[in-house]
Write an enzyme that holds these catalytic residues in place. Structure first.
Site, PDB file in Angstrom:
ATOM      1  N   HIS A 138      -1.831  -5.526   1.467  1.00 39.53           N
ATOM      2  CA  HIS A 138      -3.098  -6.236   1.260  1.00 39.53           C
ATOM      3  C   HIS A 138      -2.762  -7.615   0.713  1.00 39.53           C
ATOM      4  O   HIS A 138      -1.832  -7.762  -0.081  1.00 39.53           O
ATOM      5  CB  HIS A 138      -3.966  -5.488   0.234  1.00 39.53           C
ATOM      6  CG  HIS A 138      -5.086  -6.338  -0.290  1.00 39.53           C
ATOM      7  ND1 HIS A 138      -6.284  -6.460   0.377  1.00 39.53           N
ATOM      8  CD2 HIS A 138      -5.167  -7.172  -1.372  1.00 39.53           C
ATOM      9  CE1 HIS A 138      -7.054  -7.314  -0.292  1.00 39.53           C
ATOM     10  NE2 HIS A 138      -6.406  -7.751  -1.355  1.00 39.53           N
ATOM     11  N   GLU A 174      -9.735 -10.109  -7.629  1.00 37.26           N
ATOM     12  CA  GLU A 174      -8.786  -9.006  -7.471  1.00 37.26           C
ATOM     13  C   GLU A 174      -7.705  -9.019  -8.565  1.00 37.26           C
ATOM     14  O   GLU A 174      -7.299  -7.962  -9.054  1.00 37.26           O
ATOM     15  CB  GLU A 174      -8.144  -9.074  -6.083  1.00 37.26           C
ATOM     16  CG  GLU A 174      -9.169  -8.800  -4.976  1.00 37.26           C
ATOM     17  CD  GLU A 174      -8.661  -9.094  -3.572  1.00 37.26           C
ATOM     18  OE1 GLU A 174      -7.479  -9.491  -3.418  1.00 37.26           O
ATOM     19  OE2 GLU A 174      -9.448  -8.915  -2.616  1.00 37.26           O
ATOM     20  N   LYS A 201       0.837  -1.198   0.000  1.00 43.35           N
ATOM     21  CA  LYS A 201       0.000   0.000   0.000  1.00 43.35           C
ATOM     22  C   LYS A 201       0.884   1.265   0.000  1.00 43.35           C
ATOM     23  O   LYS A 201       2.101   1.183   0.256  1.00 43.35           O
ATOM     24  CB  LYS A 201      -0.905  -0.026   1.238  1.00 43.35           C
ATOM     25  CG  LYS A 201      -1.897  -1.207   1.264  1.00 43.35           C
ATOM     26  CD  LYS A 201      -2.745  -1.145   2.540  1.00 43.35           C
ATOM     27  CE  LYS A 201      -3.737  -2.285   2.626  1.00 43.35           C
ATOM     28  NZ  LYS A 201      -4.609  -2.144   3.837  1.00 43.35           N
ATOM     29  N   TYR A 249     -12.321  -2.602  -3.185  1.00 38.85           N
ATOM     30  CA  TYR A 249     -12.833  -2.549  -1.809  1.00 38.85           C
ATOM     31  C   TYR A 249     -14.361  -2.537  -1.743  1.00 38.85           C
ATOM     32  O   TYR A 249     -14.932  -2.073  -0.748  1.00 38.85           O
ATOM     33  CB  TYR A 249     -12.250  -1.336  -1.084  1.00 38.85           C
ATOM     34  CG  TYR A 249     -10.818  -1.552  -0.615  1.00 38.85           C
ATOM     35  CD1 TYR A 249     -10.495  -2.624   0.238  1.00 38.85           C
ATOM     36  CD2 TYR A 249      -9.788  -0.701  -1.007  1.00 38.85           C
ATOM     37  CE1 TYR A 249      -9.183  -2.832   0.672  1.00 38.85           C
ATOM     38  CE2 TYR A 249      -8.473  -0.907  -0.569  1.00 38.85           C
ATOM     39  CZ  TYR A 249      -8.188  -1.969   0.271  1.00 38.85           C
ATOM     40  OH  TYR A 249      -6.901  -2.171   0.716  1.00 38.85           O
ATOM     41  N   ASN A 257      -1.495  -0.339   7.253  1.00 36.65           N
ATOM     42  CA  ASN A 257      -0.875  -1.606   7.639  1.00 36.65           C
ATOM     43  C   ASN A 257      -0.056  -2.243   6.513  1.00 36.65           C
ATOM     44  O   ASN A 257       0.102  -3.466   6.462  1.00 36.65           O
ATOM     45  CB  ASN A 257      -1.935  -2.564   8.189  1.00 36.65           C
ATOM     46  CG  ASN A 257      -3.086  -2.739   7.214  1.00 36.65           C
ATOM     47  OD1 ASN A 257      -2.977  -2.360   6.056  1.00 36.65           O
ATOM     48  ND2 ASN A 257      -4.171  -3.323   7.690  1.00 36.65           N
TER      49      ASN A 257
HETATM   50  P1  IDP Z   1      -7.333  -7.016   5.834  1.00 43.60           P
HETATM   51  O1  IDP Z   1      -6.550  -6.008   5.005  1.00 43.60           O
HETATM   52  O2  IDP Z   1      -6.530  -7.518   6.986  1.00 43.60           O
HETATM   53  O3  IDP Z   1      -7.955  -8.104   4.998  1.00 43.60           O
HETATM   54  P2  IDP Z   1     -10.011  -5.819   5.969  1.00 43.60           P
HETATM   55  O4  IDP Z   1     -10.966  -6.060   7.090  1.00 43.60           O
HETATM   56  O5  IDP Z   1     -10.293  -6.458   4.651  1.00 43.60           O
HETATM   57  O6  IDP Z   1      -8.531  -6.188   6.503  1.00 43.60           O
HETATM   58  O7  IDP Z   1      -9.943  -4.238   5.785  1.00 43.60           O
HETATM   59  C1  IDP Z   1      -9.312  -3.663   4.656  1.00 43.60           C
HETATM   60  C2  IDP Z   1      -8.416  -2.536   5.122  1.00 43.60           C
HETATM   61  O8  IDP Z   1      -9.231  -1.477   5.668  1.00 43.60           O
HETATM   62  C3  IDP Z   1      -7.462  -2.898   6.267  1.00 43.60           C
HETATM   63  O9  IDP Z   1      -6.272  -3.516   5.801  1.00 43.60           O
HETATM   64  C4  IDP Z   1      -7.195  -1.548   6.887  1.00 43.60           C
HETATM   65  O10 IDP Z   1      -6.278  -0.781   6.110  1.00 43.60           O
HETATM   66  C5  IDP Z   1      -8.565  -0.887   6.780  1.00 43.60           C
HETATM   67  N1  IDP Z   1      -9.409  -1.114   7.963  1.00 43.60           N
HETATM   68  C6  IDP Z   1     -10.039  -2.268   8.328  1.00 43.60           C
HETATM   69  N2  IDP Z   1     -10.736  -2.137   9.457  1.00 43.60           N
HETATM   70  C7  IDP Z   1     -10.584  -0.843   9.842  1.00 43.60           C
HETATM   71  C8  IDP Z   1     -11.076  -0.074  10.959  1.00 43.60           C
HETATM   72  O11 IDP Z   1     -11.820  -0.559  11.819  1.00 43.60           O
HETATM   73  N3  IDP Z   1     -10.671   1.224  11.020  1.00 43.60           N
HETATM   74  C9  IDP Z   1      -9.866   1.794  10.102  1.00 43.60           C
HETATM   75  N4  IDP Z   1      -9.391   1.116   9.033  1.00 43.60           N
HETATM   76  C10 IDP Z   1      -9.728  -0.183   8.901  1.00 43.60           C
HETATM   77 MG    MG Z   2      -9.442  -7.932   3.474  1.00 43.77          MG
END
Ligand code: IDP
Ligand code: MG
Length: 141
Positions: free
Chosen positions: A120, A131, A10, A50, A117
């Site tokens: 992805h 994807e 990212k 997304y 983080n």
């Molecule tokens: P993942 O990337 O671990 O699969 P997902 O639940 O698919 O997590 O969420 C996609 C992305 O959205 C996450 O990697 C993170 O960057 C962001 N995200 C997920 N949950 C939250 C939240 O509760 N607050 C803020 N950002 C979030």
């Molecule tokens: Mg995800």
């Protein structure tokens, strides 16, 4: 059975110059790189990618963050690579992601609405196919 996954470094990972470190962990685990491209994702690509999060409070900050700079898009291949990369990436929350994982070793919390983080990774064979078709349509033809 060999499978493929979509990995994204990212914008926070590219900006922090961690693309090489992350690619190196994918290769060191034994997966094969099929495609690697540095690109600036469009809103159209991001809204498709997304779609499952549309309507959630972090959706707009997430898309804006992903639009904020270049992303390194990767397709990696190998037996069980989908779950293997999720394991390398670690939990969504970088503060508590296990040490040894990409998010646990290299990520931390920042004062932003979206959780930054670094990476992805597709979460299932269905997500991976969907994807890869969004980011690398030429591989799905
Ligand atoms: P993942 O990337 O671990 O699969 P997902 O639940 O698919 O997590 O969420 C996609 C992305 O959205 C996450 O990697 C993170 O960057 C962001 N995200 C997920 N949950 C939250 C939240 O509760 N607050 C803020 N950002 C979030
Ligand atoms: Mg995800």
């Amino acid at each position: 059975m060999t499978e493929r996954t979509l990995i994204l470094v990212k914008p926070d990972g590219v900006q922090r110059a961690l693309s090489g470190e992350i690619l190196s962990r994918v290769e060191a685990k034994g997966y094969r790189l099929v495609a690697v491209e540095l690109l600036h994702a469009s809103r159209e690509v991001l809204s498709r990618h997304y779609a499952e999060h549309e309507g959630k409070p972090f959706y707009e900050p997430l898309v804006e963050f992903m639009e904020s700079g270049p992303t390194l898009a990767i397709v990696a291949e190998g037996e069980r690579v989908i779950e293997g990369f999720r394991s390398l990436a670690g939990a969504t929350d970088p503060t508590t992601a296990a040490p040894g994982t990409i998010r646990g070793d290299l990520g931390r919390h920042w004062p932003t609405a979206v959780i930054q983080n670094l990476v992805h990774g597709s979460d299932s064979p269905e997500s991976a196919a969907r994807e890869i078709a969004i980011w690398f349509p030429e591989l799905s033809a």
